[in-house]
Scaffold this motif. Structure first.
Motif, PDB file in Angstrom:
ATOM      1  N   THR A   5       6.625  39.255  -5.487  1.00  0.00           N
ATOM      2  CA  THR A   5       7.658  39.559  -4.487  1.00  0.00           C
ATOM      3  C   THR A   5       7.665  41.027  -4.091  1.00  0.00           C
ATOM      4  O   THR A   5       8.500  41.446  -3.295  1.00  0.00           O
ATOM      5  CB  THR A   5       9.054  39.178  -5.022  1.00  0.00           C
ATOM      6  OG1 THR A   5       9.251  39.789  -6.304  1.00  0.00           O
ATOM      7  CG2 THR A   5       9.198  37.670  -5.155  1.00  0.00           C
ATOM      8  N   LEU A   6       6.753  41.804  -4.614  1.00  0.00           N
ATOM      9  CA  LEU A   6       6.706  43.237  -4.329  1.00  0.00           C
ATOM     10  C   LEU A   6       6.625  43.547  -2.826  1.00  0.00           C
ATOM     11  O   LEU A   6       7.272  44.491  -2.357  1.00  0.00           O
ATOM     12  CB  LEU A   6       5.517  43.851  -5.072  1.00  0.00           C
ATOM     13  CG  LEU A   6       5.584  45.338  -5.418  1.00  0.00           C
ATOM     14  CD1 LEU A   6       6.776  45.648  -6.300  1.00  0.00           C
ATOM     15  CD2 LEU A   6       4.290  45.773  -6.102  1.00  0.00           C
ATOM     16  N   PRO A   7       5.875  42.780  -2.011  1.00  0.00           N
ATOM     17  CA  PRO A   7       5.768  43.135  -0.586  1.00  0.00           C
ATOM     18  C   PRO A   7       7.015  42.802   0.241  1.00  0.00           C
ATOM     19  O   PRO A   7       7.061  43.187   1.420  1.00  0.00           O
ATOM     20  CB  PRO A   7       4.580  42.287  -0.099  1.00  0.00           C
ATOM     21  CG  PRO A   7       3.887  41.787  -1.319  1.00  0.00           C
ATOM     22  CD  PRO A   7       4.946  41.688  -2.365  1.00  0.00           C
ATOM     23  N   THR A   8       8.010  42.112  -0.323  1.00  0.00           N
ATOM     24  CA  THR A   8       9.122  41.590   0.484  1.00  0.00           C
ATOM     25  C   THR A   8       9.795  42.632   1.372  1.00  0.00           C
ATOM     26  O   THR A   8       9.898  42.438   2.584  1.00  0.00           O
ATOM     27  CB  THR A   8      10.161  40.910  -0.431  1.00  0.00           C
ATOM     28  OG1 THR A   8       9.558  39.782  -1.054  1.00  0.00           O
ATOM     29  CG2 THR A   8      11.372  40.449   0.365  1.00  0.00           C
ATOM     30  N   PRO A   9      10.277  43.771   0.840  1.00  0.00           N
ATOM     31  CA  PRO A   9      10.929  44.735   1.732  1.00  0.00           C
ATOM     32  C   PRO A   9       9.952  45.562   2.559  1.00  0.00           C
ATOM     33  O   PRO A   9      10.383  46.412   3.351  1.00  0.00           O
ATOM     34  CB  PRO A   9      11.713  45.627   0.759  1.00  0.00           C
ATOM     35  CG  PRO A   9      10.957  45.559  -0.504  1.00  0.00           C
ATOM     36  CD  PRO A   9      10.332  44.196  -0.563  1.00  0.00           C
ATOM     37  N   LEU A  10       8.658  45.320   2.379  1.00  0.00           N
ATOM     38  CA  LEU A  10       7.641  46.105   3.085  1.00  0.00           C
ATOM     39  C   LEU A  10       7.097  45.403   4.321  1.00  0.00           C
ATOM     40  O   LEU A  10       6.322  45.996   5.074  1.00  0.00           O
ATOM     41  CB  LEU A  10       6.471  46.427   2.139  1.00  0.00           C
ATOM     42  CG  LEU A  10       6.834  47.055   0.788  1.00  0.00           C
ATOM     43  CD1 LEU A  10       5.574  47.260  -0.055  1.00  0.00           C
ATOM     44  CD2 LEU A  10       7.563  48.376   0.986  1.00  0.00           C
ATOM     45  N   VAL A 212      12.195  36.251   5.264  1.00  0.00           N
ATOM     46  CA  VAL A 212      12.746  36.671   6.559  1.00  0.00           C
ATOM     47  C   VAL A 212      14.074  37.420   6.480  1.00  0.00           C
ATOM     48  O   VAL A 212      14.514  37.963   7.497  1.00  0.00           O
ATOM     49  CB  VAL A 212      12.914  35.460   7.514  1.00  0.00           C
ATOM     50  CG1 VAL A 212      11.597  34.777   7.753  1.00  0.00           C
ATOM     51  CG2 VAL A 212      13.960  34.478   6.984  1.00  0.00           C
ATOM     52  N   SER A 213      14.719  37.480   5.305  1.00  0.00           N
ATOM     53  CA  SER A 213      16.011  38.170   5.279  1.00  0.00           C
ATOM     54  C   SER A 213      15.903  39.661   5.603  1.00  0.00           C
ATOM     55  O   SER A 213      16.791  40.203   6.285  1.00  0.00           O
ATOM     56  CB  SER A 213      16.712  37.955   3.930  1.00  0.00           C
ATOM     57  OG  SER A 213      16.019  38.574   2.881  1.00  0.00           O
ATOM     58  N   PRO A 214      14.832  40.384   5.158  1.00  0.00           N
ATOM     59  CA  PRO A 214      14.738  41.787   5.592  1.00  0.00           C
ATOM     60  C   PRO A 214      14.668  41.929   7.113  1.00  0.00           C
ATOM     61  O   PRO A 214      15.275  42.851   7.678  1.00  0.00           O
ATOM     62  CB  PRO A 214      13.448  42.278   4.913  1.00  0.00           C
ATOM     63  CG  PRO A 214      13.308  41.413   3.709  1.00  0.00           C
ATOM     64  CD  PRO A 214      13.788  40.063   4.154  1.00  0.00           C
TER      65      PRO A 214
END
Length: 385
Positions: A5-10, A212-214
């Motif tokens: 999940t590391l890439p999620t906010p990126l 998609v939340s970010p």
């Protein structure tokens, strides 16, 4: 698991870097899930055959290769490769690591072992976006530093793993590992159906939050703080851990229908957040939906693990994760497809309606046909104590 999940906010930064659409974001995300499912079907029983440690070391190797792909990313293809390798890593870990923790636990501590295994899974998934979001917001090189930290964590994990004892006594050569046909031992089937339905919905909700939340926070709520968007996603996973802990009090049989009810409430809150564009409702939906996912997920893992024999436990748990990761991938791609003509809000509402129908049906089924109570002496394994 944090690396998955590391890439999620990126993803927003990658969109600016490479200029791809919201649909591409969901496909990049879902490639990971397809990697997980492929490994679970082709080699979900590998650790039952060759041992837990070799499989987990291989998984760490894939995790390191995934981080390297993201570090080298100069085009969209690197992201696909990194996500696929991350999925292969998670696919090797899901069944093998869960079974390994249960087998390493002291006799009589099966309940705590189930919690530790599932909490490590969800806690790791929550730490990924939190770590990457904080580093992206407050440190230099946001598309590189999180993956350098991940490589260091992988190295530490490998050092710890090499010191652990092997728990599979009768190991066979790797060539004896065969692809698994979809199927379950007869004694597991009655428990597996309702448990898998609850896991599907919980993971589908997490899939939407993670992918998609970010973008929703940035586009609809004008929230561009990477640490905040990563924290919202992490909150859902940490709330899942709290839900898992509650299973010890309510019992496996009741945790599954209660989890479905909480998931339905979380979906309703998410619908309100999308409709009125309110950040507090997004946060509440993460908390309530996360608790529901934790209740249903730990209950599902405990129920199918208890019903399966030791020689098939990793394979049966892997089958449960196949269903769960189908939930985390297929609905997410559907949201991506609909986001073009309908926008993120409209696509999200369609997703919520579909998941609400499914979770209501699963909860109703579980109320009519509850998971069987544990046999005498198995209370510790279910958390009923």
């Amino acid at each position: 698991m944090a690396g998955t999940t590391l890439p999620t906010p990126l993803y927003g930064l990658y969109q600016q870097e490479f200029g791809f659409s919201e649909l591409t974001v969901t496909v990049v995300y879902a490639v990971y899930a397809f990697g997980v499912i492929g490994v679970l079907l082709l080699a979900g029983n590998a650790s039952d055959v060759v041992g837990r440690r070799p499989v987990l070391l291989c998984g760490l190797g894939f995790a390191a290769a995934s981080a390297v792909c993201f570090l080298c990313a100069t085009a969209l293809g690197w992201l696909y490769a990194g996500r696929l390798l991350s999925g292969l890593s998670a696919g090797l870990f899901t069944g093998a690591a869960t079974a390994y923790v249960m087998e390493l636990a002291p006799r009589g501590d099966a309940s705590r072992a189930t919690f530790v295994a599932t909490a490590a899974n969800m806690g790791g998934l929550g730490c990924g976006p939190l770590l990457a979001g904080v580093l992206a917001q407050y440190a230099a090189r946001p598309l590189h530093l999180p993956f350098l930290v991940h490589l260091a964590l992988v190295a530490c994990s490998a050092a710890v793993l090499l010191r652990l004892p092997e728990t599979v006594r009768e190991r066979r050569p790797l060539r004896t590992v065969r692809p698994q046909r979809p199927g379950l031992p007869p004694r597991v089937r009655a428990v597996f159906g309702p448990a898998a339905a609850a896991a599907f919905v919980g993971f589908a909700l997490f899939g939407v939050f993670t992918s998609v939340s970010p973008s929703f926070l940035a586009q609809s709520l004008d929230v561009h703080d990477h640490a905040l968007s990563g924290s919202v996603v992490a909150l859902a996973f940490f709330s899942s851990t709290a839900g898992q802990l509650a299973v010890g009090r309510v019992g496996v049989g009741r945790s599954l229908p209660l989890g479905c009810a909480a998931l339905l409430a979380g979906l309703a809150l998410l619908a309100g957040a999308l409709h009125w564009a309110l950040l507090p409702l997004v946060v509440l939906s993460a908390v309530v939906g996360g608790v529901g996912q934790g209740l249903s997920f730990r209950g599902a893992v405990a129920a199918v693990a208890r019903a399966s024999g030791a020689d098939r436990r990793a394979a049966v748990i892997s089958a449960l994760f196949v269903v769960a990761y189908t939930g985390i991938s297929v609905p997410v791609i559907g949201v991506g497809v609909l986001s073009g003509p309908m926008g993120l809000e409209g696509a999200g509402l369609v997703f919520i309606a579909c998941m609400a129908v499914l979770v209501s049906a699963a909860g109703g089924y579980l109320l009519r046909r509850p998971v069987p109570a544990p046999e005498s002496g198995e209370g510790a394994a279910t958390g009923s104590r």
